[in-house]
Design an enzyme around this catalytic site. Structure first.
Site, PDB file in Angstrom:
ATOM      1  N   ALA A  65      87.790   2.021  83.299  1.00 38.07           N
ATOM      2  CA  ALA A  65      87.733   1.748  84.824  1.00 38.07           C
ATOM      3  C   ALA A  65      88.998   0.855  85.300  1.00 38.07           C
ATOM      4  CB  ALA A  65      86.690   1.123  84.965  1.00 38.07           C
ATOM      5  N   GLY A 109      85.852   3.008  80.200  1.00 40.73           N
ATOM      6  CA  GLY A 109      85.693   4.476  80.946  1.00 40.73           C
ATOM      7  C   GLY A 109      86.094   5.593  80.090  1.00 40.73           C
ATOM      8  N   GLU A 112      84.397   6.631  77.415  1.00 40.72           N
ATOM      9  CA  GLU A 112      83.073   7.196  77.766  1.00 40.72           C
ATOM     10  C   GLU A 112      83.293   8.640  78.494  1.00 40.72           C
ATOM     11  OE1 GLU A 112      82.528   3.571  80.262  1.00 40.72           O
ATOM     12  OE2 GLU A 112      80.690   3.144  79.303  1.00 40.72           O
ATOM     13  N   GLU A 132      85.241  -3.625  77.076  1.00 36.69           N
ATOM     14  CA  GLU A 132      84.653  -4.353  78.198  1.00 36.69           C
ATOM     15  C   GLU A 132      84.441  -5.754  78.113  1.00 36.69           C
ATOM     16  OE1 GLU A 132      83.785  -1.317  77.270  1.00 36.69           O
ATOM     17  OE2 GLU A 132      83.829  -0.110  78.980  1.00 36.69           O
TER      18      GLU A 132
HETATM   19  N1  CAA Z   1      92.923  -1.000  85.042  1.00 36.16           N
HETATM   20  C1  CAA Z   1      93.789  -1.186  85.874  1.00 36.16           C
HETATM   21  N2  CAA Z   1      95.048  -1.095  85.573  1.00 36.16           N
HETATM   22  C2  CAA Z   1      95.314  -1.122  84.162  1.00 36.16           C
HETATM   23  C3  CAA Z   1      94.323  -0.656  83.285  1.00 36.16           C
HETATM   24  C4  CAA Z   1      92.901  -0.579  83.649  1.00 36.16           C
HETATM   25  N3  CAA Z   1      91.789  -0.346  82.914  1.00 36.16           N
HETATM   26  N4  CAA Z   1      94.870  -0.494  81.899  1.00 36.16           N
HETATM   27  C5  CAA Z   1      96.168  -0.722  82.070  1.00 36.16           C
HETATM   28  N5  CAA Z   1      96.479  -0.815  83.413  1.00 36.16           N
HETATM   29  C6  CAA Z   1      97.819  -1.031  84.034  1.00 36.16           C
HETATM   30  C7  CAA Z   1      98.296  -2.385  83.654  1.00 36.16           C
HETATM   31  O1  CAA Z   1      97.952  -3.150  84.530  1.00 36.16           O
HETATM   32  C8  CAA Z   1      99.916  -2.200  83.937  1.00 36.16           C
HETATM   33  O2  CAA Z   1     100.221  -2.055  85.194  1.00 36.16           O
HETATM   34  P1  CAA Z   1     101.308  -3.087  85.718  1.00 36.16           P
HETATM   35  O3  CAA Z   1     102.616  -2.412  85.199  1.00 36.16           O
HETATM   36  O4  CAA Z   1     101.305  -2.744  87.259  1.00 36.16           O
HETATM   37  O5  CAA Z   1     101.209  -4.424  85.223  1.00 36.16           O
HETATM   38  C9  CAA Z   1     100.024  -0.729  83.411  1.00 36.16           C
HETATM   39  O6  CAA Z   1      98.782  -0.043  83.344  1.00 36.16           O
HETATM   40  C10 CAA Z   1     100.418  -0.463  81.843  1.00 36.16           C
HETATM   41  O7  CAA Z   1      99.574  -1.576  81.343  1.00 36.16           O
HETATM   42  P2  CAA Z   1     100.041  -2.501  80.189  1.00 36.16           P
HETATM   43  O8  CAA Z   1     101.134  -3.122  80.479  1.00 36.16           O
HETATM   44  O9  CAA Z   1      98.761  -3.506  79.833  1.00 36.16           O
HETATM   45  O10 CAA Z   1     100.398  -1.564  79.014  1.00 36.16           O
HETATM   46  P3  CAA Z   1     100.213  -2.019  77.411  1.00 36.16           P
HETATM   47  O11 CAA Z   1     100.763  -1.008  76.418  1.00 36.16           O
HETATM   48  O12 CAA Z   1     100.923  -3.411  77.178  1.00 36.16           O
HETATM   49  O13 CAA Z   1      98.856  -2.160  77.014  1.00 36.16           O
HETATM   50  C11 CAA Z   1      96.474  -1.445  76.956  1.00 36.16           C
HETATM   51  C12 CAA Z   1      97.884  -1.088  76.886  1.00 36.16           C
HETATM   52  C13 CAA Z   1      96.139  -2.186  75.733  1.00 36.16           C
HETATM   53  C14 CAA Z   1      95.542  -0.203  77.120  1.00 36.16           C
HETATM   54  C15 CAA Z   1      96.071  -2.544  78.182  1.00 36.16           C
HETATM   55  O14 CAA Z   1      96.643  -2.094  79.401  1.00 36.16           O
HETATM   56  C16 CAA Z   1      94.620  -2.873  78.379  1.00 36.16           C
HETATM   57  O15 CAA Z   1      94.262  -3.601  77.818  1.00 36.16           O
HETATM   58  N6  CAA Z   1      94.086  -2.199  79.423  1.00 36.16           N
HETATM   59  C17 CAA Z   1      92.875  -2.447  79.876  1.00 36.16           C
HETATM   60  C18 CAA Z   1      91.799  -1.773  78.915  1.00 36.16           C
HETATM   61  C19 CAA Z   1      90.617  -2.248  79.171  1.00 36.16           C
HETATM   62  O16 CAA Z   1      89.776  -3.231  79.068  1.00 36.16           O
HETATM   63  N7  CAA Z   1      89.623  -1.245  79.597  1.00 36.16           N
HETATM   64  C20 CAA Z   1      88.246  -1.036  79.980  1.00 36.16           C
HETATM   65  C21 CAA Z   1      88.114  -1.325  81.597  1.00 36.16           C
HETATM   66  S1  CAA Z   1      86.489  -1.804  82.077  1.00 36.16           S
HETATM   67  C22 CAA Z   1      85.597  -0.243  81.788  1.00 36.16           C
HETATM   68  O17 CAA Z   1      86.029   0.800  81.482  1.00 36.16           O
HETATM   69  C23 CAA Z   1      84.058  -0.563  82.175  1.00 36.16           C
HETATM   70  C24 CAA Z   1      83.306   0.852  82.082  1.00 36.16           C
HETATM   71  O18 CAA Z   1      82.586   0.831  81.242  1.00 36.16           O
HETATM   72  C25 CAA Z   1      83.433   2.191  83.208  1.00 36.16           C
END
Ligand code: CAA
Length: 258
Positions: A65, A109, A112, A132
């Site tokens: 998400a 998500g 999911e 999460e």
């Molecule tokens: N939401 C919004 N933006 C996201 C994102 C997310 N889930 N995942 C990545 N991005 C964005 C980053 O903020 C970054 O944007 P900027 O360049 O503007 O800073 C861009 O995508 C590239 O990401 P990274 O620089 O972080 O890339 P990385 O290769 O260093 O890391 C990653 C990759 C490990 C996937 C890391 O991005 C990460 O941990 N992302 C979040 C994963 C997460 O926590 N997902 C769960 C979300 S909550 C959910 O999904 C609830 C549900 O059940 C529905």
């Protein structure tokens, strides 16, 4: 229909949906969820389509998400909107079979959404997880339920409580994915699988999907009873007759209902 966060293509009898928010690793914002739902429903209702493939990019199926969109919501808002909304569940409600082709991150998500598809094929680069808990929340679109049904309580509990990622090989061993292929062959493999499914009698494929899904909704006795009844129902179809006659005549079946 024109979309900004996904791309769609019709390839023979397969509808292909590609998640496309490269700037955010396909993070699932409201617009993407809306567009994914509309595209998936449109393919589901299209008589020319027999199977739907959902994929992302080489780097990410979807990183979850959209955290930036979600971070300022308060309890009243999520309660009032019923966030994560029903729109997120569209893929789990389609009649036609679906294939998720996953490369790179399938987190939160993203994992999911992949698990809502009927057949999950992973590239060797795929990484699955429900991180999460690291954000101070828990999965909100079926992660605790579908992951547990797919891999069992021990691994699901460990993955959800630690938020760690699981690679493709581990995901296959655990029963989450049907097969793992080299990253450069992912789409070909997913398309081959989807074409095979789309080449079946459509009412029979839909019935088969319903019967397998029943295993998640009922006791064994109820599920076996349901299967027997829908097995009988296939005998009302010309395609059941055609399939068996074609076998006996050593020829390919020519399905009437596709
Ligand atoms: N939401 C919004 N933006 C996201 C994102 C997310 N889930 N995942 C990545 N991005 C964005 C980053 O903020 C970054 O944007 P900027 O360049 O503007 O800073 C861009 O995508 C590239 O990401 P990274 O620089 O972080 O890339 P990385 O290769 O260093 O890391 C990653 C990759 C490990 C996937 C890391 O991005 C990460 O941990 N992302 C979040 C994963 C997460 O926590 N997902 C769960 C979300 S909550 C959910 O999904 C609830 C549900 O059940 C529905």
């Amino acid at each position: 229909m024109s979309y900004q966060t996904i791309k769609t293509e019709t390839l023979g009898r397969v509808g292909l949906i590609t998640l496309h928010r490269p700037e955010a690793l396909n993070a699932l914002n409201a617009q993407l969820i809306d567009e994914l739902g509309r595209a998936a429903r449109a393919f589901d209702e299209d008589d020319g389509i027999g199977c739907i493939v959902v994929t992302g990019s080489e780097k990410a199926f979807a990183a979850g998400a959209d955290i930036k969109e979600m971070k300022d919501k308060d309890y009243a808002q999520v309660k009032n909107e019923d966030f994560i909304t029903d729109d997120w569940e569209v893929l789990s409600r389609l009649r036609k079979p679906t294939v998720a082709a996953v490369a790179g991150f399938a987190l939160g998500g993203g994992c999911e959404i992949a698990m809502m598809c009927d057949i999950l094929i992973a590239a060797d680069s795929a990484k699955f997880g429900q991180p999460e808990i690291k954000l101070g929340t828990i999965p909100g679109s079926g992660g605790t339920q579908r992951l547990t049904r797919a891999v069992g309580k021990a691994k699901a509990m460990e993955l959800c409580l630690t938020g760690r990622m699981m690679d493709a090989e581990e995901a296959e061993r655990a029963g989450l994915v049907a097969k793992v292929v080299q990253a450069d062959q992912l789409l070909d493999e997913a398309m081959k699988t989807a074409e095979a499914v789309a080449g079946m009698s459509l009412p029979v494929a839909i019935t088969c999907k319903e019967a397998v899904n029943q295993a998640f909704e009922s006791t064994l006795a109820e599920g076996v009873h349901f299967e027997r009844r829908v097995f009988h129902a296939t005998f009302a179809l010309e395609d059941r007759k055609e399939g068996m006659e074609a076998f006996a005549a050593k020829r390919k079946p020519a399905w009437k209902h596709r």
